[in-house]
Enzyme design. Structure first.
Site, PDB file in Angstrom:
ATOM      1  N   GLY A  35     -81.409   8.092  23.303  1.00 46.05           N
ATOM      2  CA  GLY A  35     -82.283   8.948  24.099  1.00 46.05           C
ATOM      3  C   GLY A  35     -83.477   8.182  24.653  1.00 46.05           C
ATOM      4  N   SER A  36     -84.602   8.870  24.796  1.00 45.69           N
ATOM      5  CA  SER A  36     -85.732   8.329  25.540  1.00 45.69           C
ATOM      6  C   SER A  36     -86.419   7.139  24.883  1.00 45.69           C
ATOM      7  CB  SER A  36     -86.761   9.426  25.803  1.00 45.69           C
ATOM      8  OG  SER A  36     -86.247  10.372  26.723  1.00 45.69           O
ATOM      9  N   THR A  37     -86.201   6.902  23.588  1.00 45.02           N
ATOM     10  CA  THR A  37     -86.755   5.682  22.990  1.00 45.02           C
ATOM     11  C   THR A  37     -86.213   4.451  23.710  1.00 45.02           C
ATOM     12  OG1 THR A  37     -84.997   5.736  21.319  1.00 45.02           O
ATOM     13  CG2 THR A  37     -87.132   6.674  20.696  1.00 45.02           C
TER      14      THR A  37
END
Length: 648
Positions: free
Chosen positions: A292-294
């Site tokens: 995801g956004s990490t």
């Protein structure tokens, strides 16, 4: 007459030929006999003796596993193993009756063992001293005891998924016990005695005892105090959010040393068979997930490195970007409008990172991800490492797949892979493979583990710029709940949909936070992942606060000085009392009398450490961590020697 003379001559020649054959055969047999009697004499005598010798193996003492401070996490202590020589057991029924009482085992089970036509039968391994003394006192013919060892854990189940465990035969079954089994196990010895044709020991025969040699020791990178902090935080986070599974991984980004690896639900290492196999997996290494956004931190670093973007880049977000006929949507359906490069990270804008991946192009983007060691094993010193899924450029891979990868979906990574990427950003662009073992110790000395070398994957300038962007994501963006006063945290939240049956679930999420601190001189990097949290699932809401608690405790324990804050403090200063050696209740009272808050780390009753240190001047109301453990008198000492069963 002439015919008769010819016949006589033929007969004579045949007789002479037959005689020559007999003489040659006799010569060969004599030579063979001489060869066996003279040149092969020692060999066949040894073979004859070997047939009469009975050897009972004695395991070598298994080496210990220690944390980076020398605290014993797993050690072996002397034990005993009971055996039987069935041919020497005079009254098998009486022996089975006596042994079943001593061992608390089924009589028929023991009677079956005693009735076998084998040279030696193991009756029970890892017996207690009391059981061993009872056997010797009983004086049962054909029943004996030899030294062995058993694994103990003086501080309980510390990082059990990392340590792993051993089997009844002293062999590593999982974790580091398995990975370093050959090094830890040591060299077996043996007990020897001479027997007759019925397998009975000869009273005046050959007897001997060779003790097993102790294996080497492992000194881990893990710090027991940081590990306990992580274990408590991951347990708390998993239960408070109703998550199915939780992980906290903490490293030193400059060295790649893993300081803590905590997983919840966990298991009791001494009773591992009572728990599901899933509880025993070290998911930091053996499992993959979509980050995801990490993952936007990695995309940003590569875009900056390749010149696709700069701090001056801008982007207008209408709420989506159209790629290959698909709308890649932002989590904010209305879009973020006009943004700077830094603001795209603060807002965690999916369309912009999809655009960066497209602008990089499949070839450059893939090459950069491979430099970060994605899509392949890192070489970590742990069994069962997965390599993740990273599709190579191909006409069969649509552009929308690369767009999705830009914000962390459409590829899978292991937690150690992702945290190593953040470590490279924190460490001036130098990628340092993560590892669990600091050094291997033998009687001759110590040496480091065999791990891949560190290497530059992005420039120091790119790493510094990316770290600044991640710092802004905390200071002003979605990760602000991860802020720790005095420690400049840099990091990124993440929320990804779980894939089910080939589709992304709308209800099952993976929530995470990855970051490091302090930004300008990182002493720790950490990754928190929660699988399937219930209710609020955004990383900025439930994961970021956990990182804040974690970073404050760990950096305080490590003695990292806080950066002065802008506010002028008018708080009263107090002196931290010395509570080491006190029990928990008295220590807490002593600290509270000084207007200090207390947090207990560890399950014990006695204080073995404290942060801040005794006599330190701190503000009233400050938090003091006190570290507990079991009494030293309860610890089991390891030994390198094993007793000789013959007393010689």
């Amino acid at each position: 007459m002439r015919t008769g003379s010819v016949s006589t001559a033929v007969v004579q020649r045949r007789v002479l030929l037959l005689l020559a054959v007999f003489i040659a055969a006799a010569g060969l047999l004599t030579a063979r006999l001489a060869y066996l009697q003279l040149w092969q004499n020692e060999f066949y005598q040894a073979k004859a003796l070997e047939q009469r010798l009975q050897r009972i193996p004695i395991e070598g003492m298994r080496g210990g596993i220690y944390d980076r401070n020398g605290v014993p996490l797993a050690i072996s202590v002397p034990a005993h193993t009971a055996y039987a020589i069935p041919a020497e057991v005079v009254d098998k029924d009486a022996a089975a009756e006596a042994l079943s009482t001593i061992f608390n085992l089924d009589k028929e089970f023991i009677r079956e063992r005693l009735g076998k036509r084998s040279a030696v039968e193991w009756l029970k391994k890892k017996i207690t001293d009391q059981e061993a003394r009872a056997i010797l006192a009983a004086g049962l013919p054909g029943i004996g005891v030899i030294p062995s060892s058993t694994r103990v854990y003086p501080y309980g189940s510390v990082a059990p998924q990392v340590l792993g465990f051993v089997g009844i035969d002293n062999q590593g079954l999982e974790g580091l016990e398995l990975y370093y089994d050959d090094f830890l196990r040591g060299t077996p010895g043996q007990t020897i005695f001479e027997r007759d044709a019925q397998g009975r020991a000869l009273e005046d025969g050959v007897r001997g005892y060779l003790p097993g040699q102790r294996g080497g020791d492992l000194v881990l990178t893990i710090d027991i105090f940081i590990q306990r902090i992580a274990e408590e935080e991951v347990r708390r986070a998993t239960l408070e959010t109703g998550s199915r599974l939780g992980l906290i991984l903490i490293t030193d980004p400059k060295t790649g040393e893993i300081l803590a690896n905590a997983i919840y639900p966990t298991f009791d290492i001494e009773n591992f068979s009572d728990y599901p196999a899933a509880n025993r997996k070290n998911i930091a290494v053996t499992d993959t997930y979509e980050p995801g956004s990490t993952f936007k931190a990695v995309t940003a670093a590569l875009a900056l490195e390749e010149g696709v973007a700069t701090l001056q880049s801008g982007f207008f977000d209408p709420g989506y970007i159209r790629v290959s006929g698909w709308n890649v949507r932002c989590w904010n359906r209305g879009g973020h409008g006009s943004q700077s490069f830094v603001e795209t990270m603060q807002n965690s804008c999916n369309p912009y990172y999809a655009k960066l991946a497209i602008d990089l192009g499949p070839e450059r983007y893939y090459s950069g991800l491979v430099r970060f060691n994605l899509g392949q094993k890192t070489g970590i010193d742990f069994p069962g490492e997965m390599d993740g899924v990273l599709r190579a450029p191909s006409p069969n891979v649509p552009l929308v797949t690369w767009a999705n990868m830009g914000f962390g979906q459409g590829l899978t990574v292991t937690p150690v892979q992702l945290l190593a990427c953040f470590g490279a950003i924190a460490n001036q662009g130098i990628y340092t493979p993560l590892h669990y073992v600091k050094e291997l110790v033998t009687a001759e000395g110590s040496f480091p583990p065999d791990i891949p070398e560190a290497r530059q994957v992005i420039s120091a300038a790119t790493a510094e710029t990316t770290a600044y962007v991640l710092r802004m994501a905390i200071e002003r963006g979605s990760g602000k709940r991860a802020e720790v006063p005095g420690y400049d945290v840099a990091g990124k939240t993440g929320t990804a949909q779980l894939a089910e049956h080939g589709r992304y679930s709308h209800s099952k999420m993976v929530t995470s936070f990855a970051g490091f601190a302090p930004k300008d001189d990182p002493q720790m990097a950490a990754l928190l992942i929660l699988w399937e949290p219930q209710g609020a699932f955004y990383g900025g809401i439930i994961a970021a606060p956990v990182f804040a608690r974690l970073a404050e405790k760990v950096l305080t324990y490590m003695g990292v000085e806080r950066k002065p804050t802008a506010r002028v403090s008018t708080a009263r200063l107090v002196t931290v009392p010395d509570v080491e050696g006190m029990d928990v209740e008295d220590a807490a009272l002593a600290l509270q009398r000084q207007d200090l808050r207390v947090e207990v780390v560890g399950p014990g009753k006695r204080i073995i450490g404290q942060v801040p240190a005794p006599e330190a001047q701190v503000e009233a109301g400050s938090l003091v961590y006190i570290y507990t453990d079991i009494d030293e008198g309860d610890l089991l000492e390891t030994t390198t020697e094993q007793p000789n069963p013959y007393g010689a």
